[in-house]
Design an enzyme around this catalytic site. Sequence first.
Site, short mmCIF file in Angstrom:
data_model
loop_
_atom_site.label_atom_id
_atom_site.label_comp_id
_atom_site.label_asym_id
_atom_site.label_seq_id
_atom_site.Cartn_x
_atom_site.Cartn_y
_atom_site.Cartn_z
N THR A 13 3.87 42.29 19.05
CA THR A 13 4.77 42.46 20.24
C THR A 13 3.79 43.19 21.17
O THR A 13 3.96 42.53 22.55
CB THR A 13 5.78 43.60 19.73
OG1 THR A 13 6.64 43.04 18.73
CG2 THR A 13 6.65 43.83 21.10
N ALA A 33 -10.17 47.49 39.08
CA ALA A 33 -11.24 48.09 38.12
C ALA A 33 -12.62 47.96 38.54
O ALA A 33 -13.39 48.80 38.09
CB ALA A 33 -11.13 47.65 36.73
N ALA A 43 -8.30 40.17 16.41
CA ALA A 43 -8.23 40.29 14.87
C ALA A 43 -6.67 40.48 14.65
O ALA A 43 -6.01 41.26 15.10
CB ALA A 43 -8.90 41.55 14.19
N ARG A 49 -1.37 32.07 14.23
CA ARG A 49 -0.43 32.51 15.09
C ARG A 49 -1.05 33.13 16.17
O ARG A 49 -0.86 33.01 17.35
CB ARG A 49 0.79 33.68 14.57
CG ARG A 49 1.83 33.95 15.52
CD ARG A 49 2.77 35.14 14.94
NE ARG A 49 1.68 36.15 14.67
CZ ARG A 49 2.19 37.28 13.98
NH1 ARG A 49 3.17 37.21 13.38
NH2 ARG A 49 1.45 38.46 13.77
N GLU A 129 -2.00 56.15 26.53
CA GLU A 129 -0.87 56.15 27.67
C GLU A 129 0.46 55.46 26.83
O GLU A 129 1.49 55.93 27.17
CB GLU A 129 -1.38 55.63 28.89
CG GLU A 129 -0.21 55.57 29.98
CD GLU A 129 0.17 56.72 30.40
OE1 GLU A 129 -0.63 57.60 31.15
OE2 GLU A 129 1.26 57.52 30.16
N ILE A 136 6.15 54.22 30.90
CA ILE A 136 6.01 55.21 31.86
C ILE A 136 4.62 56.15 31.88
O ILE A 136 4.07 56.46 30.67
CB ILE A 136 7.32 56.27 31.65
CG1 ILE A 136 8.66 55.64 31.56
CG2 ILE A 136 7.31 57.53 32.66
CD1 ILE A 136 9.61 56.45 31.02
N GLY A 187 15.15 44.47 18.52
CA GLY A 187 13.83 44.57 18.62
C GLY A 187 13.30 46.12 19.15
O GLY A 187 12.11 46.44 19.29
N LYS A 205 6.00 61.52 19.80
CA LYS A 205 5.89 61.76 21.19
C LYS A 205 5.65 63.29 21.65
O LYS A 205 4.70 63.41 22.50
CB LYS A 205 6.69 60.76 21.80
CG LYS A 205 6.54 59.29 21.49
CD LYS A 205 7.80 58.37 21.78
CE LYS A 205 7.68 57.06 21.14
NZ LYS A 205 8.77 56.21 21.27
P1 NDP Z 1 3.78 44.61 15.67
O1 NDP Z 1 4.26 44.71 14.07
O2 NDP Z 1 4.64 43.68 16.45
O3 NDP Z 1 2.26 44.11 15.67
C1 NDP Z 1 1.11 44.63 14.73
C2 NDP Z 1 0.34 43.39 14.51
O4 NDP Z 1 -0.88 44.12 13.89
C3 NDP Z 1 0.98 42.14 13.82
O5 NDP Z 1 0.66 40.98 14.21
C4 NDP Z 1 0.41 42.18 12.46
O6 NDP Z 1 0.26 40.99 11.87
C5 NDP Z 1 -1.09 42.84 12.76
N1 NDP Z 1 -1.70 43.64 11.67
C6 NDP Z 1 -1.28 44.09 10.60
N2 NDP Z 1 -2.29 44.65 9.96
C7 NDP Z 1 -3.36 43.98 10.38
C8 NDP Z 1 -4.74 44.24 10.09
N3 NDP Z 1 -5.15 45.06 9.01
N4 NDP Z 1 -5.69 43.61 10.91
C9 NDP Z 1 -5.35 42.88 11.90
N5 NDP Z 1 -3.95 42.81 12.22
C10 NDP Z 1 -3.05 43.46 11.44
O7 NDP Z 1 3.55 46.11 16.25
P2 NDP Z 1 4.00 46.29 17.96
O8 NDP Z 1 3.04 45.42 18.72
O9 NDP Z 1 5.50 46.57 17.99
O10 NDP Z 1 3.51 47.72 17.72
C11 NDP Z 1 1.87 48.07 17.81
C12 NDP Z 1 1.85 49.71 17.95
O11 NDP Z 1 2.19 49.95 19.38
C13 NDP Z 1 2.32 50.52 17.02
O12 NDP Z 1 1.51 51.72 16.95
C14 NDP Z 1 3.63 51.00 17.80
O13 NDP Z 1 4.22 52.12 17.15
C15 NDP Z 1 3.17 51.01 19.09
N6 NDP Z 1 4.23 50.93 20.08
C16 NDP Z 1 5.09 49.70 20.20
C17 NDP Z 1 5.82 49.66 21.09
C18 NDP Z 1 6.95 48.39 21.07
O14 NDP Z 1 7.88 48.46 22.24
N7 NDP Z 1 6.93 47.61 20.37
C19 NDP Z 1 6.29 50.51 21.99
C20 NDP Z 1 5.28 51.65 22.17
C21 NDP Z 1 4.25 51.66 21.18
P3 NDP Z 1 1.36 40.59 10.58
O15 NDP Z 1 2.69 40.55 11.60
O16 NDP Z 1 0.96 39.35 10.20
O17 NDP Z 1 1.71 41.78 9.64
N1 HSE Z 2 11.00 52.58 18.37
C1 HSE Z 2 10.49 53.22 19.39
C2 HSE Z 2 11.69 53.40 20.61
C3 HSE Z 2 9.69 52.23 20.20
O1 HSE Z 2 12.80 52.89 20.24
O2 HSE Z 2 11.60 53.97 21.58
C4 HSE Z 2 8.73 52.76 21.29
O3 HSE Z 2 7.77 53.75 20.98
#
Ligand code: NDP
Ligand code: HSE
Length: 448
Positions: A13, A33, A43, A49, A129, A136, A187, A205
């Site tokens: 995401t 920048a 990776a 995908r 951040e 925010i 989501g 947080k």
């Molecule tokens: P997702 O699950 O959408 O994305 C994580 C990705 O990492 C997936 O594509 C996953 O692949 C891949 N992955 C898993 N293991 C590995 C590995 N060993 N090597 C390489 N890639 C790997 O997570 P989000 O993008 O939602 O979240 C990412 C981070 O951001 C988390 O720490 C989350 O807490 C933080 N965050 C998320 C927010 C949000 O709105 N989603 C908001 C703020 C913070 P696969 O799907 O195949 O497992």
């Molecule tokens: N699960 C978290 C939330 C995502 O609902 O705010 C953002 O950190």
Amino acid sequence: MKAIQVGLLGIGTVGSGTFNVLQRNQEEIKRRAGRGIEITMVADLDTARAQAAVGAGVQVVADARAVIANPDIDIVIELIGGYGIAKQLVLEAIEAGKHVVTANKALLAVHGTEIFAAAHRKGVMVAFEAAVAGGIPIIKALREGLTANRIQWLAGIINGTTNFILSEMRDKGLDFGTVLKQAQALGYAEADPTFDIEGVDAAHKVTLMSAIAFGIPVQFDKAYVEGITQLGAQDIKYAEQLGYRIKLLGIAKRRQADVAKGMADGIELRVHPSLVPAKRLIANVEGAMNAVMVHGDAVGTTLYYGKGAGSEPTASAVIADLVDITRLHTADAAQRVPHLAFQPDAMSDLRVLPMSEVVTSYYLRLSVSDQPGVLAQVTGILAALGISIDAVLQREADEVGGEGATATDLIILTHDTVEGTMNQALTQMQALPTVLAPIVRIRKEELV
Ligand code: NDP
Ligand code: HSE
């Protein structure tokens, strides 16, 4: 000047949002920048995908360590999540001399001390951040914008999932389980939604914010954590009748010693549902939106509002960190903004207070027999312990339990008291034969 090269670990995401926004706004970002910023290597476990998401011009690998090992990569973005492989990869990237950007609040709240110490030793930056309140720029505000202030307290709605659930329960009278399913479908929720609903995500947080606000180490293990799973629809309704809304707040507060009251100084660090006056702006933050209030001695109270999650809002914060690092990476490490706002050798050892020493006010709901003398028994216990009552609301038994009911709800709002004293009062009131069910206690914050 040659573009700075970035390796991305995990393109889900937030990763895909980061790639897309960086592409879309590349000219504008470069003008800010001072040089281009390019994601040149990605990776992800699902390479097909990932390749489809970034196009043929970007190298995609399954092994994140290949990104860290690439000598051309200057900055590694970790967007995998969790404490497992993400921790190893972040530490390995630091060891390889790469700057790191992460949105991983869980990792930093639990292992931040180790990670920041490693980064300090290697002279690299770890920027986060996106880890708090998504889009925010609250880390920037606390660490730089408010740097003149002695921060007194901060309080935030920092979990969108729970705020969405509470808003829907209040607005539409829906029950908790139904709204949780909607939040998951939309989501908002973490991979493990218990982190959201039990307050753990918010505690991650607020732990990070407390470190930056007060110059203390990240101490997630000392945070008090209570989620929203025990909240009843009737308490949301009663709170509204009393002029309050219930929000899940993350609170970090500096407490001055008060020798006369036997109170030591320290930091309150807590997450729990709170009644907030409905007239406060933060009480009107609805749906999945986030907001953080910060009170500094010079600036007074400030409020930061926006999207706390989602692909591009979170990417906005990730890219802001990339730009900061791009500007600063050639600067002497000693001249950069410290990871936790205060110089590492100037951190404070102020104690995080146990919950029994926290001072706050309370909403109490007692299910009691509708008979003479009950109110006097209850208020007598509070008075004997020096707990001052702010307001009392008693419903007619018929209104609560239907025609002929013999039990009713007694709602009491108190003034500030020490939690340990309130615990004693609750034990004594619960033992009264006229108190018919477990007493509901919700903390109340006036936020002034
Ligand atoms: P997702 O699950 O959408 O994305 C994580 C990705 O990492 C997936 O594509 C996953 O692949 C891949 N992955 C898993 N293991 C590995 C590995 N060993 N090597 C390489 N890639 C790997 O997570 P989000 O993008 O939602 O979240 C990412 C981070 O951001 C988390 O720490 C989350 O807490 C933080 N965050 C998320 C927010 C949000 O709105 N989603 C908001 C703020 C913070 P696969 O799907 O195949 O497992
Ligand atoms: N699960 C978290 C939330 C995502 O609902 O705010 C953002 O950190």
